[in-house]
Motif scaffolding. Structure first.
Motif, PDB file in Angstrom:
ATOM      1  N   VAL A   1       0.838  -1.206   0.000  1.00  0.00           N
ATOM      2  CA  VAL A   1       0.000   0.000   0.000  1.00  0.00           C
ATOM      3  C   VAL A   1       0.871   1.253   0.000  1.00  0.00           C
ATOM      4  O   VAL A   1       1.890   1.324   0.691  1.00  0.00           O
ATOM      5  CB  VAL A   1      -0.917   0.016   1.251  1.00  0.00           C
ATOM      6  CG1 VAL A   1      -1.786   1.276   1.276  1.00  0.00           C
ATOM      7  CG2 VAL A   1      -1.798  -1.236   1.287  1.00  0.00           C
ATOM      8  N   LEU A   2       0.446   2.240  -0.789  1.00  0.00           N
ATOM      9  CA  LEU A   2       1.011   3.590  -0.776  1.00  0.00           C
ATOM     10  C   LEU A   2      -0.050   4.529  -0.223  1.00  0.00           C
ATOM     11  O   LEU A   2      -1.184   4.536  -0.711  1.00  0.00           O
ATOM     12  CB  LEU A   2       1.402   4.022  -2.189  1.00  0.00           C
ATOM     13  CG  LEU A   2       1.682   5.517  -2.422  1.00  0.00           C
ATOM     14  CD1 LEU A   2       2.901   5.982  -1.635  1.00  0.00           C
ATOM     15  CD2 LEU A   2       1.852   5.805  -3.911  1.00  0.00           C
ATOM     16  N   ILE A   3       0.297   5.311   0.805  1.00  0.00           N
ATOM     17  CA  ILE A   3      -0.630   6.314   1.353  1.00  0.00           C
ATOM     18  C   ILE A   3      -0.175   7.694   0.893  1.00  0.00           C
ATOM     19  O   ILE A   3       0.989   8.058   1.082  1.00  0.00           O
ATOM     20  CB  ILE A   3      -0.686   6.262   2.883  1.00  0.00           C
ATOM     21  CG1 ILE A   3      -1.209   4.894   3.344  1.00  0.00           C
ATOM     22  CG2 ILE A   3      -1.587   7.377   3.431  1.00  0.00           C
ATOM     23  CD1 ILE A   3      -1.288   4.733   4.851  1.00  0.00           C
ATOM     24  N   VAL A   4      -1.096   8.445   0.288  1.00  0.00           N
ATOM     25  CA  VAL A   4      -0.803   9.796  -0.195  1.00  0.00           C
ATOM     26  C   VAL A   4      -1.698  10.769   0.567  1.00  0.00           C
ATOM     27  O   VAL A   4      -2.909  10.807   0.346  1.00  0.00           O
ATOM     28  CB  VAL A   4      -1.039   9.916  -1.713  1.00  0.00           C
ATOM     29  CG1 VAL A   4      -0.505  11.253  -2.226  1.00  0.00           C
ATOM     30  CG2 VAL A   4      -0.387   8.760  -2.462  1.00  0.00           C
ATOM     31  N   GLU A   5      -1.107  11.544   1.469  1.00  0.00           N
ATOM     32  CA  GLU A   5      -1.858  12.417   2.371  1.00  0.00           C
ATOM     33  C   GLU A   5      -0.941  13.547   2.823  1.00  0.00           C
ATOM     34  O   GLU A   5       0.178  13.305   3.268  1.00  0.00           O
ATOM     35  CB  GLU A   5      -2.351  11.598   3.569  1.00  0.00           C
ATOM     36  CG  GLU A   5      -2.868  12.391   4.743  1.00  0.00           C
ATOM     37  CD  GLU A   5      -4.118  13.192   4.437  1.00  0.00           C
ATOM     38  OE1 GLU A   5      -4.039  14.429   4.572  1.00  0.00           O
ATOM     39  OE2 GLU A   5      -5.141  12.582   4.059  1.00  0.00           O
ATOM     40  N   ASP A   6      -1.419  14.806   2.715  1.00  0.00           N
ATOM     41  CA  ASP A   6      -0.548  15.938   3.044  1.00  0.00           C
ATOM     42  C   ASP A   6      -0.533  16.296   4.528  1.00  0.00           C
ATOM     43  O   ASP A   6       0.336  17.032   4.981  1.00  0.00           O
ATOM     44  CB  ASP A   6      -0.929  17.167   2.211  1.00  0.00           C
ATOM     45  CG  ASP A   6      -2.288  17.734   2.602  1.00  0.00           C
ATOM     46  OD1 ASP A   6      -3.182  16.941   2.911  1.00  0.00           O
ATOM     47  OD2 ASP A   6      -2.447  18.968   2.569  1.00  0.00           O
TER      48      ASP A   6
END
Length: 229
Positions: free
Chosen positions: A4-9
């Protein structure tokens, strides 16, 4: 293991989502990014099956990232996790191939359900050379009939979980509603409602045993692949 890749700023939300994802069997967060541009770079060097993606981010937002990702033929699946409720944005991400869309704030159980449904689909498609229609029906019905989201009127979540866990922990055996009621100290009428509901959402199978005398027996057995208890 599903990478899994999590993309969150938001760093705090990113870490919270990471803990959520890794608390569920079968998932491993192998990379994180705080904007879409960095995420695209990570896709070049990491074998990613699933992306947990925010919409509002600097440099390249979630929808822009999805469009660019598809242009570059990256095949990872995407679950959107965002505060965005605009219908146009939601329509866009589904047209771009997102498998689910969670609106913040959401309950942990909703994310858990989404990931378990995804895992069921992933394991089915990776584990079989030939797919039958009933297999496809099972994985496409999971989102539509999730008990967390569409629990029938008159049924209670806690009781449902108790009966579900009993059936899962005894998944090699068939039970009548009377047997389940006796073991769980719940009325037979109540148990029968929950067993029928679990059959309807494809978590139990029902077999009817016809004897020579008396009414046929309804026998229930746990069949779902995604273990919950």
């Amino acid at each position: 293991m599903i990478n899994v890749l999590i993309v969150e700023d938001d760093p705090m939300v990113l870490q919270l989502n990471k803990r959520y994802v890794e608390s569920i069997n079968g998932f491993k967060v192998v990379a994180t990014a705080t904007d879409g541009e960095k995420a695209l770079e990570l896709l070049k060097t990491n074998p990613i099956e699933l992306i947990i993606l925010d919409v509002y981010m600097p440099k390249l937002d979630g929808i822009g990232f999805l469009k660019e990702m598809r242009k570059r033929f990256f095949k990872a699946d995407v679950i959107l996790v965002t505060a965005s409720k605009e219908a146009e944005s939601i329509d866009d991400v589904f047209k771009l191939g997102a498998v689910d869309y969670l609106i913040k704030p959401f309950e942990y159980e909703r994310l858990k359900s989404s990931l378990e449904n995804y895992r069921g689909r992933y394991e089915l498609l990776k584990g079989k050379n030939v797919i039958q229609q009933e297999d496809l029906d099972r994985i496409t019905k999971q989102n539509n009939k999730s008990p967390e989201n569409r629990l029938q009127k008159g049924l209670h979540k806690r009781t449902l979980e108790r009966i579900r866990c009993f059936m899962e922990l005894n998944k090699e055996a068939y039970f009548t509603s009377e047997e389940v009621a006796e073991k769980m100290k719940v009325s037979r009428v109540t148990v029968r409602k929950y067993l029928e509901y679990l059959v309807e959402i494809d978590e139990l199978q029902l077999e009817i045993e016809y004897g020579s005398i008396g009414r046929p027996r309804h026998l229930y057995k746990y069949i779902i692949r995604n273990e919950r208890c």
